[in-house]
Design an enzyme around this catalytic site. Structure first.
Site, PDB file in Angstrom:
ATOM      1  N   ARG A  65      51.358 103.091 -13.624  1.00  0.00           N
ATOM      2  CA  ARG A  65      50.150 103.841 -13.264  1.00  0.00           C
ATOM      3  C   ARG A  65      50.413 105.348 -13.166  1.00  0.00           C
ATOM      4  O   ARG A  65      49.613 106.143 -13.680  1.00  0.00           O
ATOM      5  CB  ARG A  65      49.571 103.288 -11.955  1.00  0.00           C
ATOM      6  N   HIS A 109      28.848 104.039  -8.306  1.00  0.00           N
ATOM      7  CA  HIS A 109      29.227 102.645  -8.056  1.00  0.00           C
ATOM      8  C   HIS A 109      27.953 101.808  -7.927  1.00  0.00           C
ATOM      9  O   HIS A 109      27.014 102.219  -7.240  1.00  0.00           O
ATOM     10  CB  HIS A 109      30.055 102.550  -6.772  1.00  0.00           C
TER      11      HIS A 109
HETATM   12  C1  GAR Z   1      27.549 101.278 -14.444  1.00  0.00           C
HETATM   13  O1  GAR Z   1      26.684 100.285 -13.945  1.00  0.00           O
HETATM   14  C2  GAR Z   1      28.418 101.826 -13.335  1.00  0.00           C
HETATM   15  O2  GAR Z   1      27.754 101.924 -12.094  1.00  0.00           O
HETATM   16  C3  GAR Z   1      29.499 100.792 -13.273  1.00  0.00           C
HETATM   17  O3  GAR Z   1      29.763 100.459 -14.608  1.00  0.00           O
HETATM   18  C4  GAR Z   1      28.577 100.656 -15.391  1.00  0.00           C
HETATM   19  C5  GAR Z   1      28.925 101.569 -16.547  1.00  0.00           C
HETATM   20  O4  GAR Z   1      27.869 101.654 -17.467  1.00  0.00           O
HETATM   21  N1  GAR Z   1      30.657 101.311 -12.614  1.00  0.00           N
HETATM   22  C6  GAR Z   1      31.529 100.564 -11.922  1.00  0.00           C
HETATM   23  O5  GAR Z   1      31.424  99.364 -11.819  1.00  0.00           O
HETATM   24  C7  GAR Z   1      32.663 101.347 -11.307  1.00  0.00           C
HETATM   25  N2  GAR Z   1      33.563 100.459 -10.595  1.00  0.00           N
HETATM   26  P1  GAR Z   1      27.830 102.856 -18.534  1.00  0.00           P
HETATM   27  O6  GAR Z   1      29.184 102.843 -19.244  1.00  0.00           O
HETATM   28  O7  GAR Z   1      26.718 102.491 -19.450  1.00  0.00           O
HETATM   29  O8  GAR Z   1      27.598 104.119 -17.777  1.00  0.00           O
END
Ligand code: GAR
Length: 198
Positions: A65, A109
């Site tokens: 990481r 989130h």
């Molecule tokens: C979104 O719903 C965001 O809130 C979530 O992933 C999706 C990405 O969609 N994020 C998480 O779960 C972070 N842990 P996108 O690529 O279309 O923006």
């Protein structure tokens, strides 16, 4: 101008909403879209918008990481961002990385934090029989999904909702909330913002 780097792992719809918002009198501009996945759909969408893109493939740093994050920092430093927006970026970051960008990194989130940090947020809200679901934009700290809340959008859970119907109804709220919060953040406003959907 405030320079914004957007980190993605997937389709990048939140990245597109953020990038589109940064025009005209907006104090910020998108300078880099960085993905940890070479096949992320958002990379093409960023290129179509004329935004520089980069890939730091986490699989090239398997079990390392710090090495992955050093590569992230190298790519970021080349773009000299003032701010980083995590937008569907699905890697956990170490405290060394979050501390380096402290006060300059936001995340969206898909839950009403502090509820449901981590994954499977839609299913967990349904399982808990919550009346409301939503999304949160927060400052990123070492604590996963734990930093100061800058804004939330809320929507009622309907009787027939599934995890996927909830995700689909939440996404447009994410696209509304994140640009609003970013704009306020750029203007120095850290007061939490709340949006309610019908
Ligand atoms: C979104 O719903 C965001 O809130 C979530 O992933 C999706 C990405 O969609 N994020 C998480 O779960 C972070 N842990 P996108 O690529 O279309 O923006």
């Amino acid at each position: 101008t405030q320079r914004v780097a957007i980190l993605i792992s997937g389709g990048g719809s939140n990245m597109v909403a953020l990038a589109r918002s940064m025009t005209g009198d907006h104090p910020a501009r998108p300078v880099l879209v960085l993905s940890n996945r070479p096949d992320a759909g958002g990379l093409d969408r960023a290129q179509e918008m004329g935004i520089e893109t980069a890939v730091v493939d986490h699989r090239a740093h398997k079990g390392d990481r710090p090495g992955f994050e050093t590569a992230l920092n190298t790519a970021l430093d080349a773009a000299k961002p003032d701010l980083i927006c995590l937008a569907g970026f699905m890697r956990v970051l170490t405290s060394a990385f979050t501390e380096r960008w402290a006060g300059r990194m936001l995340n969206i989130h898909p839950s009403l934090l502090p509820k449901y940090r981590g994954l499977d947020t839609h299913a967990r809200a349904l399982e808990a029989k919550d009346a409301f679901h939503g999304c949160t934009v927060h400052e990123v700290t070492a604590e996963l999904d734990g930093g100061p809340i800058l804004g939330q959008a809320r929507l009622p859970i309907l009787p027939n909702d599934t995890a996927s119907s909830l995700a689909a109804r939440l996404l447009p709220l994410e696209h509304a909330l994140y640009p609003l919060v970013l704009r306020r953040f750029c203007d120095g406003n850290r007061d939490p913002l709340t949006i309610d959907a019908e």
